[in-house]
Design a protein around this motif. Structure first.
Motif, PDB file in Angstrom:
ATOM      1  N   THR A   1     -21.241   8.574  26.957  1.00 23.59           N
ATOM      2  CA  THR A   1     -21.800   7.363  27.570  1.00 23.59           C
ATOM      3  C   THR A   1     -23.254   7.170  27.145  1.00 23.59           C
ATOM      4  O   THR A   1     -23.682   6.068  26.801  1.00 23.59           O
ATOM      5  CB  THR A   1     -21.712   7.454  29.102  1.00 23.59           C
ATOM      6  N   LEU A   2     -24.012   8.258  27.146  1.00 30.24           N
ATOM      7  CA  LEU A   2     -25.417   8.200  26.746  1.00 30.24           C
ATOM      8  C   LEU A   2     -25.565   7.863  25.269  1.00 30.24           C
ATOM      9  O   LEU A   2     -26.491   7.128  24.870  1.00 30.24           O
ATOM     10  CB  LEU A   2     -26.092   9.538  27.051  1.00 30.24           C
ATOM     11  N   ALA A   3     -24.665   8.373  24.431  1.00 29.52           N
ATOM     12  CA  ALA A   3     -24.768   8.158  22.981  1.00 29.52           C
ATOM     13  C   ALA A   3     -24.748   6.679  22.630  1.00 29.52           C
ATOM     14  O   ALA A   3     -25.441   6.242  21.701  1.00 29.52           O
ATOM     15  CB  ALA A   3     -23.624   8.884  22.267  1.00 29.52           C
ATOM     16  N   PHE A   4     -23.978   5.883  23.359  1.00 30.77           N
ATOM     17  CA  PHE A   4     -23.935   4.453  23.077  1.00 30.77           C
ATOM     18  C   PHE A   4     -25.322   3.838  23.199  1.00 30.77           C
ATOM     19  O   PHE A   4     -25.722   2.996  22.397  1.00 30.77           O
ATOM     20  CB  PHE A   4     -22.968   3.760  24.046  1.00 30.77           C
ATOM     21  N   THR A   5     -26.072   4.250  24.231  1.00 27.88           N
ATOM     22  CA  THR A   5     -27.392   3.670  24.446  1.00 27.88           C
ATOM     23  C   THR A   5     -28.394   4.180  23.427  1.00 27.88           C
ATOM     24  O   THR A   5     -29.404   3.520  23.174  1.00 27.88           O
ATOM     25  CB  THR A   5     -27.905   3.984  25.857  1.00 27.88           C
ATOM     26  N   GLU A   6     -28.153   5.348  22.852  1.00 28.53           N
ATOM     27  CA  GLU A   6     -29.053   5.890  21.826  1.00 28.53           C
ATOM     28  C   GLU A   6     -28.801   5.258  20.462  1.00 28.53           C
ATOM     29  O   GLU A   6     -29.705   5.195  19.625  1.00 28.53           O
ATOM     30  CB  GLU A   6     -28.876   7.404  21.733  1.00 28.53           C
ATOM     31  N   LEU A   7     -27.574   4.781  20.219  1.00 25.57           N
ATOM     32  CA  LEU A   7     -27.197   4.274  18.901  1.00 25.57           C
ATOM     33  C   LEU A   7     -27.215   2.758  18.800  1.00 25.57           C
ATOM     34  O   LEU A   7     -27.307   2.215  17.695  1.00 25.57           O
ATOM     35  CB  LEU A   7     -25.794   4.772  18.530  1.00 25.57           C
ATOM     36  N   ARG A  56     -23.714   5.287  11.955  1.00 27.78           N
ATOM     37  CA  ARG A  56     -23.547   6.401  12.887  1.00 27.78           C
ATOM     38  C   ARG A  56     -22.516   6.061  13.967  1.00 27.78           C
ATOM     39  O   ARG A  56     -21.719   6.908  14.369  1.00 27.78           O
ATOM     40  CB  ARG A  56     -24.892   6.769  13.519  1.00 27.78           C
ATOM     41  N   PHE A  57     -22.534   4.823  14.434  1.00 27.00           N
ATOM     42  CA  PHE A  57     -21.538   4.449  15.431  1.00 27.00           C
ATOM     43  C   PHE A  57     -20.144   4.471  14.820  1.00 27.00           C
ATOM     44  O   PHE A  57     -19.191   4.898  15.477  1.00 27.00           O
ATOM     45  CB  PHE A  57     -21.829   3.067  16.022  1.00 27.00           C
ATOM     46  N   ARG A  58     -20.011   4.007  13.583  1.00 24.55           N
ATOM     47  CA  ARG A  58     -18.694   4.043  12.929  1.00 24.55           C
ATOM     48  C   ARG A  58     -18.156   5.463  12.866  1.00 24.55           C
ATOM     49  O   ARG A  58     -16.971   5.711  13.137  1.00 24.55           O
ATOM     50  CB  ARG A  58     -18.777   3.478  11.503  1.00 24.55           C
ATOM     51  N   LEU A  59     -19.008   6.405  12.491  1.00 25.15           N
ATOM     52  CA  LEU A  59     -18.570   7.795  12.402  1.00 25.15           C
ATOM     53  C   LEU A  59     -18.198   8.343  13.783  1.00 25.15           C
ATOM     54  O   LEU A  59     -17.178   9.030  13.939  1.00 25.15           O
ATOM     55  CB  LEU A  59     -19.668   8.651  11.771  1.00 25.15           C
ATOM     56  N   LEU A  60     -19.035   8.041  14.770  1.00 27.21           N
ATOM     57  CA  LEU A  60     -18.747   8.501  16.120  1.00 27.21           C
ATOM     58  C   LEU A  60     -17.448   7.885  16.633  1.00 27.21           C
ATOM     59  O   LEU A  60     -16.612   8.575  17.236  1.00 27.21           O
ATOM     60  CB  LEU A  60     -19.902   8.128  17.046  1.00 27.21           C
ATOM     61  N   TYR A  61     -17.261   6.614  16.363  1.00 27.06           N
ATOM     62  CA  TYR A  61     -16.060   5.912  16.826  1.00 27.06           C
ATOM     63  C   TYR A  61     -14.814   6.442  16.128  1.00 27.06           C
ATOM     64  O   TYR A  61     -13.782   6.673  16.776  1.00 27.06           O
ATOM     65  CB  TYR A  61     -16.215   4.413  16.571  1.00 27.06           C
ATOM     66  N   ALA A  62     -14.900   6.664  14.825  1.00 25.35           N
ATOM     67  CA  ALA A  62     -13.759   7.215  14.096  1.00 25.35           C
ATOM     68  C   ALA A  62     -13.402   8.595  14.630  1.00 25.35           C
ATOM     69  O   ALA A  62     -12.206   8.934  14.804  1.00 25.35           O
ATOM     70  CB  ALA A  62     -14.079   7.301  12.600  1.00 25.35           C
ATOM     71  N   GLY A  63     -14.422   9.394  14.918  1.00 23.31           N
ATOM     72  CA  GLY A  63     -14.173  10.717  15.479  1.00 23.31           C
ATOM     73  C   GLY A  63     -13.479  10.643  16.818  1.00 23.31           C
ATOM     74  O   GLY A  63     -12.573  11.432  17.105  1.00 23.31           O
ATOM     75  N   GLN A  64     -13.867   9.669  17.641  1.00 24.51           N
ATOM     76  CA  GLN A  64     -13.227   9.555  18.943  1.00 24.51           C
ATOM     77  C   GLN A  64     -11.798   9.049  18.852  1.00 24.51           C
ATOM     78  O   GLN A  64     -10.943   9.433  19.645  1.00 24.51           O
ATOM     79  CB  GLN A  64     -14.068   8.653  19.854  1.00 24.51           C
ATOM     80  N   CYS A  65     -11.524   8.178  17.896  1.00 24.17           N
ATOM     81  CA  CYS A  65     -10.132   7.758  17.673  1.00 24.17           C
ATOM     82  C   CYS A  65      -9.263   8.976  17.359  1.00 24.17           C
ATOM     83  O   CYS A  65      -8.159   9.137  17.902  1.00 24.17           O
ATOM     84  CB  CYS A  65     -10.063   6.747  16.532  1.00 24.17           C
ATOM     85  N   PHE A  85     -31.102  17.354  26.592  1.00 21.15           N
ATOM     86  CA  PHE A  85     -30.997  17.782  25.197  1.00 21.15           C
ATOM     87  C   PHE A  85     -30.541  16.679  24.241  1.00 21.15           C
ATOM     88  O   PHE A  85     -30.521  16.885  23.027  1.00 21.15           O
ATOM     89  CB  PHE A  85     -30.040  18.974  25.083  1.00 21.15           C
ATOM     90  N   GLY A  86     -30.172  15.521  24.757  1.00 29.00           N
ATOM     91  CA  GLY A  86     -29.693  14.448  23.903  1.00 29.00           C
ATOM     92  C   GLY A  86     -28.178  14.480  23.766  1.00 29.00           C
ATOM     93  O   GLY A  86     -27.539  15.535  23.880  1.00 29.00           O
ATOM     94  N   ALA A  87     -27.596  13.304  23.517  1.00 25.07           N
ATOM     95  CA  ALA A  87     -26.140  13.182  23.485  1.00 25.07           C
ATOM     96  C   ALA A  87     -25.510  13.989  22.359  1.00 25.07           C
ATOM     97  O   ALA A  87     -24.476  14.632  22.540  1.00 25.07           O
ATOM     98  CB  ALA A  87     -25.753  11.710  23.354  1.00 25.07           C
ATOM     99  N   ARG A  88     -26.124  13.978  21.177  1.00 23.77           N
ATOM    100  CA  ARG A  88     -25.487  14.594  20.004  1.00 23.77           C
ATOM    101  C   ARG A  88     -25.286  16.086  20.198  1.00 23.77           C
ATOM    102  O   ARG A  88     -24.202  16.617  19.918  1.00 23.77           O
ATOM    103  CB  ARG A  88     -26.329  14.331  18.749  1.00 23.77           C
ATOM    104  N   ARG A  89     -26.300  16.788  20.656  1.00 20.63           N
ATOM    105  CA  ARG A  89     -26.178  18.238  20.840  1.00 20.63           C
ATOM    106  C   ARG A  89     -25.075  18.577  21.841  1.00 20.63           C
ATOM    107  O   ARG A  89     -24.278  19.496  21.623  1.00 20.63           O
ATOM    108  CB  ARG A  89     -27.503  18.818  21.331  1.00 20.63           C
ATOM    109  N   VAL A  90     -25.039  17.835  22.937  1.00 16.73           N
ATOM    110  CA  VAL A  90     -24.046  18.134  23.965  1.00 16.73           C
ATOM    111  C   VAL A  90     -22.641  17.808  23.462  1.00 16.73           C
ATOM    112  O   VAL A  90     -21.692  18.557  23.720  1.00 16.73           O
ATOM    113  CB  VAL A  90     -24.372  17.366  25.263  1.00 16.73           C
ATOM    114  N   MET A  91     -22.488  16.702  22.732  1.00 14.14           N
ATOM    115  CA  MET A  91     -21.164  16.369  22.197  1.00 14.14           C
ATOM    116  C   MET A  91     -20.682  17.424  21.208  1.00 14.14           C
ATOM    117  O   MET A  91     -19.500  17.779  21.184  1.00 14.14           O
ATOM    118  CB  MET A  91     -21.198  14.989  21.537  1.00 14.14           C
ATOM    119  N   LEU A  92     -21.578  17.932  20.378  1.00 16.58           N
ATOM    120  CA  LEU A  92     -21.193  18.984  19.435  1.00 16.58           C
ATOM    121  C   LEU A  92     -20.715  20.230  20.186  1.00 16.58           C
ATOM    122  O   LEU A  92     -19.683  20.822  19.844  1.00 16.58           O
ATOM    123  CB  LEU A  92     -22.371  19.330  18.530  1.00 16.58           C
TER     124      LEU A  92
END
Length: 420
Positions: free
Chosen positions: A136-142, A23-32, A83-90
């Motif tokens: 920032t929150l997503a890092f602590t969740e993952l 999940r972190f790989r996918l999130l990181y690739a998306g941010q790149c 609501f959690g990091a994922r919902r807000v990021m979407l």
């Protein structure tokens, strides 16, 4: 320390450790992709505004973006915590896709309305303001706490690399396919980031009991927590001073100061900026190896060196020395900001990280425009070299004093979650 323990610590500190998690790989690739697309969009929009003689397009977009970012940061952290990091990021990425696509469509159509451009900029800023605390929150969740420093180092590397690649790509696309096409491809970066967060699927998040408060009142929880913890409010205030006195004004003062003492005009300043960017990339690569240094010392000892570096840049008359100092400033500033992000994520209770992150972002972003407004007023009374040197020395003393604050100096990298 046993060999096994040392090996586990090296594994936790290594840059590859967070990337082993899907999940972190996918999130990181998306941010790149997202960060690169953001730079492509910025460069393409600025290039179009200059060549087409439409400065209002750029001005209103940036004004709307800045306004939206500040407004959303007031509640963005509370949304992430609730609501959690994922919902807000979407939601944030969707807003940024729609906003950048709206600007691209207007440019491709050959015209734009002021209100429409400002609205797109506002929507883009709202997305930015919601995304940053959620990210920032997503890092602590993952990730476990031992991998947060490495993850933030990877994020810093991605940001620096995206800045270099995105700027070059934006210019090339603008020349090859025109403004509409290059802006659309910038939009694609946000769309791909959104898609990768969707692909990552839902991830488990800690239970966060509802506070029963309204969103606006809940948003003040970050301020209340920061004020109740001396290490936190002192750190945020100290960072604000460094940004207000040095980091932000240097963008306006350093070109003038370098021209006064170095000569060479824009070319010399460009060399300093490039050197600082290269140093920042180096700092991101090396910071994960510095975990043995207490975080408070690493962050604010680093900021002391950064302010000292800007003081040297203000007066240095040797190009080679200035380039070396610029590399060092970029490296130390990058390491300090990465270490600060990891400290925030490690020390703040999970249910408050989004809101405290919002406070941190608000202080940094809030003082930057104010500092840049004050600079022209000061230049009526003193040279750019004098103003930058004085500001750097004052900020250096503040950062050095911050290291001496017991609550800051005694910070340690925690191995367990902080108590709520």
């Amino acid at each position: 320390m046993s060999a096994g323990t040392a090996q586990r610590e090296r594994g936790a500190d290594g840059l590859r450790a967070p990337l082993r998690r899907r999940r972190f790989r996918l999130l990181y690739a998306g941010q790149c992709l997202s960060r690169t697309g953001d730079f492509v969009f910025q460069v393409s929009l600025a290039g179009y505004a200059v060549t087409a003689g439409s400065p209002a397009l750029l001005a209103y977009t940036l004004f709307g973006q800045a306004t939206g970012t500040v407004l959303m940061l007031l509640v963005g952290g509370a949304l992430a915590d609730r609501f959690g990091a994922r919902r807000v990021m979407l939601g944030a990425d969707l807003a940024r896709v729609l906003a950048t696509a709206g600007v691209a469509v207007q440019v491709a159509a050959g015209g734009h309305e002021v209100w429409a451009v400002a609205a797109c900029g506002l929507l883009l800023g709202l997305g930015d303001g919601a995304f940053e605390p959620a990210f920032t929150l997503a890092f602590t969740e993952l990730l476990p706490k031992a991998e947060l420093l490495a993850a933030n180092a990877l994020q810093s590397i991605a940001l620096r690399t995206a800045g270099i690649a995105g700027a070059a790509l934006g210019g090339a696309l603008l020349a090859a396919v025109g403004a509409g096409g290059s802006l659309a491809l910038g939009t694609a970066g946000f769309a791909l980031a959104l898609a990768l967060v969707l692909v990552a699927g839902r991830w488990p998040v800690p239970d966060r009991p509802a506070s029963g408060e309204g969103l606006l009142k809940e948003a003040t929880g970050g301020i209340r927590y920061a004020c109740a913890n001396r290490w936190l409010w002192v750190s945020i205030a100290s960072f604000g001073v460094s940004v207000a006195l040095v980091v932000a004004p240097a963008k306006a003062l350093l070109p003038l100061a370098s021209a006064d003492v170095l000569g060479g005009g824009a070319g010399t300043y460009s060399l300093l900026v490039g050197s600082q960017a290269a140093g920042a990339l180096l700092g991101g690569l090396l910071v994960a190896r510095l975990r043995r240094i207490p975080p408070g010392v690493l962050v604010f000892g680093g900021m002391t060196l950064v302010c000292g570096g800007f003081a040297v840049l203000a007066v240095s008359s040797a190009v080679v020395a200035s380039v070396a100092v610029a590399v060092a400033v970029g490296a130390v500033l990058s390491a300090a900001t990465v270490a600060w992000a990891a400290t925030l994520q490690s020390r703040v209770p999970g249910e408050l990280i989004g809101r405290v992150s919002s406070v941190d972002w608000l202080v940094s972003l809030g003082v930057s425009p104010l500092a840049l407004v004050v600079v022209p007023q000061l230049l009526a009374y003193a040279t750019a070299t004098t103003v930058l040197l004085t500001a750097a020395v004052v900020a250096l003393l503040v950062s050095a004093a911050t290291v001496l604050v017991p609550d800051v100096r005694r910070l340690a990298w925690p191995l367990t979650a902080p108590a709520s």
